[in-house]
Design a protein around this motif. Sequence first.
Motif, PDB file in Angstrom:
ATOM      1  N   GLY A 232      12.307   1.024  -8.087  1.00  0.00           N
ATOM      2  CA  GLY A 232      12.155   0.184  -6.903  1.00  0.00           C
ATOM      3  C   GLY A 232      10.842  -0.564  -6.974  1.00  0.00           C
ATOM      4  O   GLY A 232      10.423  -1.003  -8.045  1.00  0.00           O
ATOM      5  N   THR A 233      10.152  -0.663  -5.845  1.00  0.00           N
ATOM      6  CA  THR A 233       8.859  -1.328  -5.826  1.00  0.00           C
ATOM      7  C   THR A 233       7.808  -0.382  -6.401  1.00  0.00           C
ATOM      8  O   THR A 233       7.809   0.805  -6.094  1.00  0.00           O
ATOM      9  CB  THR A 233       8.492  -1.698  -4.380  1.00  0.00           C
ATOM     10  N   VAL A 234       6.925  -0.902  -7.259  1.00  0.00           N
ATOM     11  CA  VAL A 234       5.815  -0.102  -7.781  1.00  0.00           C
ATOM     12  C   VAL A 234       4.510  -0.786  -7.374  1.00  0.00           C
ATOM     13  O   VAL A 234       4.398  -2.016  -7.480  1.00  0.00           O
ATOM     14  CB  VAL A 234       5.889   0.037  -9.323  1.00  0.00           C
ATOM     15  N   VAL A 235       3.573  -0.009  -6.889  1.00  0.00           N
ATOM     16  CA  VAL A 235       2.238  -0.524  -6.589  1.00  0.00           C
ATOM     17  C   VAL A 235       1.258   0.254  -7.463  1.00  0.00           C
ATOM     18  O   VAL A 235       1.124   1.473  -7.302  1.00  0.00           O
ATOM     19  CB  VAL A 235       1.882  -0.361  -5.098  1.00  0.00           C
ATOM     20  N   VAL A 236       0.622  -0.440  -8.406  1.00  0.00           N
ATOM     21  CA  VAL A 236      -0.303   0.215  -9.332  1.00  0.00           C
ATOM     22  C   VAL A 236      -1.721   0.002  -8.819  1.00  0.00           C
ATOM     23  O   VAL A 236      -2.157  -1.146  -8.673  1.00  0.00           O
ATOM     24  CB  VAL A 236      -0.190  -0.374 -10.759  1.00  0.00           C
ATOM     25  N   THR A 237      -2.444   1.107  -8.540  1.00  0.00           N
ATOM     26  CA  THR A 237      -3.831   0.933  -8.113  1.00  0.00           C
ATOM     27  C   THR A 237      -4.727   0.832  -9.342  1.00  0.00           C
ATOM     28  O   THR A 237      -4.526   1.525 -10.344  1.00  0.00           O
ATOM     29  CB  THR A 237      -4.306   2.078  -7.189  1.00  0.00           C
ATOM     30  N   LEU A 238      -5.701  -0.081  -9.262  1.00  0.00           N
ATOM     31  CA  LEU A 238      -6.508  -0.426 -10.439  1.00  0.00           C
ATOM     32  C   LEU A 238      -8.003  -0.302 -10.163  1.00  0.00           C
ATOM     33  O   LEU A 238      -8.794  -1.101 -10.675  1.00  0.00           O
ATOM     34  CB  LEU A 238      -6.170  -1.865 -10.876  1.00  0.00           C
ATOM     35  N   GLY A 239      -8.384   0.696  -9.356  1.00  0.00           N
ATOM     36  CA  GLY A 239      -9.811   0.905  -9.109  1.00  0.00           C
ATOM     37  C   GLY A 239     -10.479  -0.330  -8.546  1.00  0.00           C
ATOM     38  O   GLY A 239      -9.956  -0.959  -7.614  1.00  0.00           O
ATOM     39  N   ALA A 240     -11.619  -0.695  -9.123  1.00  0.00           N
ATOM     40  CA  ALA A 240     -12.397  -1.832  -8.619  1.00  0.00           C
ATOM     41  C   ALA A 240     -11.654  -3.160  -8.760  1.00  0.00           C
ATOM     42  O   ALA A 240     -12.050  -4.161  -8.155  1.00  0.00           O
ATOM     43  CB  ALA A 240     -13.732  -1.907  -9.352  1.00  0.00           C
ATOM     44  N   ARG A 241     -10.561  -3.181  -9.545  1.00  0.00           N
ATOM     45  CA  ARG A 241      -9.786  -4.417  -9.678  1.00  0.00           C
ATOM     46  C   ARG A 241      -8.746  -4.583  -8.564  1.00  0.00           C
ATOM     47  O   ARG A 241      -8.052  -5.593  -8.515  1.00  0.00           O
ATOM     48  CB  ARG A 241      -9.101  -4.460 -11.048  1.00  0.00           C
ATOM     49  N   GLY A 242      -8.600  -3.575  -7.705  1.00  0.00           N
ATOM     50  CA  GLY A 242      -7.644  -3.697  -6.601  1.00  0.00           C
ATOM     51  C   GLY A 242      -6.318  -3.056  -6.928  1.00  0.00           C
ATOM     52  O   GLY A 242      -6.276  -1.937  -7.435  1.00  0.00           O
ATOM     53  N   ALA A 243      -5.224  -3.755  -6.660  1.00  0.00           N
ATOM     54  CA  ALA A 243      -3.904  -3.172  -6.895  1.00  0.00           C
ATOM     55  C   ALA A 243      -2.905  -4.250  -7.280  1.00  0.00           C
ATOM     56  O   ALA A 243      -3.049  -5.425  -6.911  1.00  0.00           O
ATOM     57  CB  ALA A 243      -3.417  -2.425  -5.653  1.00  0.00           C
ATOM     58  N   LEU A 244      -1.892  -3.830  -8.022  1.00  0.00           N
ATOM     59  CA  LEU A 244      -0.856  -4.742  -8.515  1.00  0.00           C
ATOM     60  C   LEU A 244       0.467  -4.381  -7.845  1.00  0.00           C
ATOM     61  O   LEU A 244       0.971  -3.271  -8.015  1.00  0.00           O
ATOM     62  CB  LEU A 244      -0.736  -4.580 -10.035  1.00  0.00           C
ATOM     63  N   LEU A 245       1.017  -5.328  -7.089  1.00  0.00           N
ATOM     64  CA  LEU A 245       2.328  -5.127  -6.452  1.00  0.00           C
ATOM     65  C   LEU A 245       3.404  -5.628  -7.402  1.00  0.00           C
ATOM     66  O   LEU A 245       3.394  -6.800  -7.804  1.00  0.00           O
ATOM     67  CB  LEU A 245       2.380  -5.901  -5.122  1.00  0.00           C
ATOM     68  N   VAL A 246       4.299  -4.728  -7.798  1.00  0.00           N
ATOM     69  CA  VAL A 246       5.393  -5.100  -8.698  1.00  0.00           C
ATOM     70  C   VAL A 246       6.705  -4.893  -7.930  1.00  0.00           C
ATOM     71  O   VAL A 246       7.237  -3.773  -7.876  1.00  0.00           O
ATOM     72  CB  VAL A 246       5.394  -4.246  -9.985  1.00  0.00           C
ATOM     73  N   PRO A 247       7.199  -5.971  -7.293  1.00  0.00           N
ATOM     74  CA  PRO A 247       8.418  -5.805  -6.494  1.00  0.00           C
ATOM     75  C   PRO A 247       9.639  -5.634  -7.389  1.00  0.00           C
ATOM     76  O   PRO A 247       9.585  -5.923  -8.588  1.00  0.00           O
ATOM     77  CB  PRO A 247       8.507  -7.101  -5.690  1.00  0.00           C
ATOM     78  N   ASP A 248      10.716  -5.156  -6.780  1.00  0.00           N
ATOM     79  CA  ASP A 248      11.970  -4.935  -7.492  1.00  0.00           C
ATOM     80  C   ASP A 248      12.436  -6.225  -8.181  1.00  0.00           C
ATOM     81  O   ASP A 248      12.822  -6.224  -9.337  1.00  0.00           O
ATOM     82  CB  ASP A 248      13.019  -4.489  -6.471  1.00  0.00           C
ATOM     83  N   GLY A 249      12.385  -7.318  -7.452  1.00  0.00           N
ATOM     84  CA  GLY A 249      12.667  -8.627  -8.047  1.00  0.00           C
ATOM     85  C   GLY A 249      11.490  -9.522  -7.707  1.00  0.00           C
ATOM     86  O   GLY A 249      10.738  -9.203  -6.807  1.00  0.00           O
ATOM     87  N   GLY A 250      11.287 -10.605  -8.439  1.00  0.00           N
ATOM     88  CA  GLY A 250      10.185 -11.522  -8.102  1.00  0.00           C
ATOM     89  C   GLY A 250       8.924 -11.175  -8.857  1.00  0.00           C
ATOM     90  O   GLY A 250       8.827 -10.118  -9.480  1.00  0.00           O
ATOM     91  N   PRO A 251       7.957 -12.098  -8.800  1.00  0.00           N
ATOM     92  CA  PRO A 251       6.745 -11.948  -9.614  1.00  0.00           C
ATOM     93  C   PRO A 251       5.802 -10.860  -9.103  1.00  0.00           C
ATOM     94  O   PRO A 251       5.792 -10.550  -7.919  1.00  0.00           O
ATOM     95  CB  PRO A 251       6.078 -13.328  -9.488  1.00  0.00           C
ATOM     96  N   ALA A 252       5.024 -10.290 -10.030  1.00  0.00           N
ATOM     97  CA  ALA A 252       4.001  -9.312  -9.655  1.00  0.00           C
ATOM     98  C   ALA A 252       2.827 -10.048  -9.016  1.00  0.00           C
ATOM     99  O   ALA A 252       2.590 -11.231  -9.276  1.00  0.00           O
ATOM    100  CB  ALA A 252       3.541  -8.541 -10.890  1.00  0.00           C
ATOM    101  N   LEU A 253       2.091  -9.335  -8.160  1.00  0.00           N
ATOM    102  CA  LEU A 253       0.990  -9.943  -7.424  1.00  0.00           C
ATOM    103  C   LEU A 253      -0.238  -9.047  -7.511  1.00  0.00           C
ATOM    104  O   LEU A 253      -0.164  -7.867  -7.146  1.00  0.00           O
ATOM    105  CB  LEU A 253       1.416 -10.103  -5.957  1.00  0.00           C
TER     106      LEU A 253
END
Length: 298
Positions: free
Chosen positions: A208-229
Amino acid sequence: TVAVVGSLNEDVLVRVGRLPGRGETVVGRDTVLAPGGKGANQAAAAGRLGGGVAMVGRVGDDPAAGRQLAALTAAGVDVSAVHRTPGALTGTATIPVEDGSGENLIVVVPGANAELGPGDVDVAAVRDARVVLLQLEVPLETVQAAAGTARGTVVLTPAPPQPLPAGLLARVDVLVPNEHELVQLAGARPAERTPAELAALARDLAAGTVVVTLGARGALLVPDGGPALLQPPPPVTAVDTTGAGDAFCGALAVALAAGTAPAGAVAAAVTAAALSTTGAGARGALPDAAAVQAALPG
Ligand code: ADP
């Protein structure tokens, strides 16, 4: 409302001049007892932001239990589904921290957390929550039962990392690993990765949706469809990042429960987690809703 099903620990922090080697004794000082555990930290973060948070878990029959329950209640968390377990001790994390380097060692003893069973999570707080927050510091069968009982959005922090049954992943709506946990789950080797490479790993998990936390770089939202943010944090002076991931999950859950769309929820979570790093300890600088609003980027 948000329900958190997970661990409650007492952190025992001691300062040492030098971390001990195998078989060695060192003398420490400045023992600090602090309420911890991934589950309880996430609940405290969500409670501080307001909006109805219930904790489901087990503590022991000891003074640490009282300290933990008092801390959660002070953060606005409903602890009526946290049970005292006769004959058990509250879980502990014993953490010597080395002067100067700040390096540490951690020994976690699950204690009462290991007694949280599938029967404990079949409660109205879990059934009726808009968001159910899960981690992996209680037995896996209990995590699976909670995911099966939940009718709302299921958010899972896969920590400490371990292989996840396909049935559990299928019921998880939002998976929130940090970079290390994502790499472990994907069975990849540790390496420097661009956001696009991380998004590809996340999509391979089919969770499904994955949200990767990246420390001081913030976080990456990877939705099921559509571009990562990629959502960077607001500028802060981080002094202690312990518990930042838990602050992130608590804030993400509160935003999702309020009906905020994923991108907005991730922005709120990145902001709350960044603010949480400006004080010492896992729960040292948890922001309230007004502080997050004031610091939101853009
Ligand atoms: P974990 O605590 O699980 O290892 P991360 O280190 O990825 O997780 O941190 C979680 C979140 O905390 C990040 O997404 C970010 O929002 C915030 N954060 C962590 N470290 C910093 C930092 N040095 N500066 C600003 N924000 C931070």
